[in-house]
Design a protein around this motif. Structure first.
Motif, mmCIF file in Angstrom:
data_model
loop_
_atom_site.group_PDB
_atom_site.id
_atom_site.type_symbol
_atom_site.label_atom_id
_atom_site.label_comp_id
_atom_site.label_asym_id
_atom_site.label_seq_id
_atom_site.Cartn_x
_atom_site.Cartn_y
_atom_site.Cartn_z
ATOM 1 N N VAL A 41 -2.013 1.823 -5.014
ATOM 2 C CA VAL A 41 -2.293 1.191 -3.726
ATOM 3 C C VAL A 41 -1.902 -0.279 -3.817
ATOM 4 C CG1 VAL A 41 -4.068 0.525 -2.062
ATOM 5 C CG2 VAL A 41 -4.173 2.777 -3.153
ATOM 6 N N ASP A 42 -1.100 -0.751 -2.855
ATOM 7 C CA ASP A 42 -0.678 -2.151 -2.805
ATOM 8 C C ASP A 42 -1.445 -2.896 -1.730
ATOM 9 O OD1 ASP A 42 1.143 -1.582 -4.764
ATOM 10 O OD2 ASP A 42 2.911 -1.659 -3.471
ATOM 11 N N VAL A 43 -1.900 -4.094 -2.075
ATOM 12 C CA VAL A 43 -2.582 -4.965 -1.114
ATOM 13 C C VAL A 43 -1.851 -6.310 -1.124
ATOM 14 C CG1 VAL A 43 -4.725 -6.113 -0.482
ATOM 15 C CG2 VAL A 43 -4.798 -3.823 -1.507
ATOM 16 N N TRP A 44 -1.263 -6.667 0.016
ATOM 17 C CA TRP A 44 -0.555 -7.941 0.145
ATOM 18 C C TRP A 44 -1.469 -8.954 0.816
ATOM 19 C CZ3 TRP A 44 4.325 -9.062 -1.643
ATOM 20 C CH2 TRP A 44 5.095 -7.980 -2.098
ATOM 21 N N MET A 45 -1.358 -10.207 0.393
ATOM 22 C CA MET A 45 -2.164 -11.283 0.973
ATOM 23 C C MET A 45 -1.487 -12.620 0.728
ATOM 24 S SD MET A 45 -5.254 -11.548 -1.822
ATOM 25 C CE MET A 45 -5.601 -9.793 -1.738
ATOM 26 N N ARG B 33 -1.718 -4.944 -6.918
ATOM 27 C CA ARG B 33 -1.397 -3.520 -7.037
ATOM 28 C C ARG B 33 -2.444 -2.836 -7.908
ATOM 29 N NH1 ARG B 33 4.632 -1.825 -7.993
ATOM 30 N NH2 ARG B 33 4.519 -2.134 -5.732
ATOM 31 N N ILE C 228 -10.533 2.718 -2.976
ATOM 32 C CA ILE C 228 -9.305 2.854 -3.768
ATOM 33 C C ILE C 228 -9.584 3.626 -5.063
ATOM 34 C CG2 ILE C 228 -7.628 1.583 -5.160
ATOM 35 C CD1 ILE C 228 -7.684 -0.596 -2.989
ATOM 36 N N GLU D 159 -5.537 -3.074 -12.435
ATOM 37 C CA GLU D 159 -5.288 -3.989 -11.328
ATOM 38 C C GLU D 159 -4.285 -5.041 -11.791
ATOM 39 O OE1 GLU D 159 -8.101 -6.429 -8.291
ATOM 40 O OE2 GLU D 159 -8.048 -7.193 -10.346
ATOM 41 N N MET E 113 -13.492 -1.760 0.054
ATOM 42 C CA MET E 113 -12.095 -1.395 -0.135
ATOM 43 C C MET E 113 -11.823 -0.957 -1.569
ATOM 44 S SD MET E 113 -8.682 -3.779 0.042
ATOM 45 C CE MET E 113 -9.141 -4.548 -1.528
#
Length: 217
Positions: free
Chosen positions: A172-176, A186, A160, A202, A156
């Protein structure tokens, strides 16, 4: 401009379309200073190249007489004096001002996020200090960023960064969920004024405070 005296409310002032704020932004370039003088004055004073003068001074080849002739009313000696003062005080010149390395580090460490910078060659170059959700050992500095991720995540991250390098994406946003709370990771492409890709920033931020705010609002 008396922005903060004329504004009816902070929110209104900061909103898009507020005339005093828009006017101030429009004048921003005109109000920038170079060597203690307005940048627009130096630019119109016989074609003085402040950037070239700064580079020449840093390289030890600054010729005051030469720049005095090019600057007209702009005094090269004054510019040189300002450069000497900034160098002596260890300032780093930024787009809208200057700070010492100590101040820059403190500002970056004060931002309530985990910040990591990976250069254009995918090498870890910087982590800010503070509590971390994700392990960021000092030994990872100057190493390939992909070596710091498990195989599933590496794919991933590689996709990106490749999208940033190609220009296909800028963010690019990644939520977890991690540690029982929502987290936003982000990724942002870092580019210079010409659009050249310089690396990836990052930003990891705990979002529990925002969740609580909207639930309790």
């Amino acid at each position: 401009m008396r922005i903060y005296y004329e504004m009816p409310a902070y929110e209104t002032c900061m909103a898009d379309g507020y005339p005093v704020w828009d006017a101030a932004e429009a004048k921003r370039e005109d109000l920038k200073t170079v060597g203690g003088k307005l940048a627009r004055e130096t630019a119109s004073a016989g074609g003085f190249d402040a950037a070239a003068a700064g580079g020449a001074f840093a390289a030890g080849s600054f010729d005051a007489a030469e720049y005095a002739g090019a600057a007209g009313s702009f005094y090269a000696a004054e510019y040189a004096g300002a450069a000497v003062k900034n160098a002596a005080e260890n300032y780093v010149t930024l787009g809208s001002g200057h700070m010492t390395p100590e101040q820059i580090a403190a500002v970056l460490n004060t931002i309530p996020m985990e910040l990591s910078f990976i250069d254009e060659n995918n090498i870890n170059r910087y982590f800010n200090d503070g509590e971390k959700l994700f392990k960021r050992p000092d030994m990872a500095i100057d190493r390939d960023v992909f070596s710091c991720h498990p195989p599933k995540v590496e794919v991933m991250v590689r996709q990106i960064i490749d999208s940033f390098r190609s220009g296909a994406e800028n963010s690019v946003d990644v939520w977890m969920n991690k540690g029982g709370q929502p987290v936003l990771v982000r990724y942002m492409a870092v580019r210079d004024d010409s659009g050249k890709f310089l690396g990836t920033l990052e930003c990891v931020q705990k979002m529990k405070f925002a969740e609580d705010h909207f639930i309790n609002a």
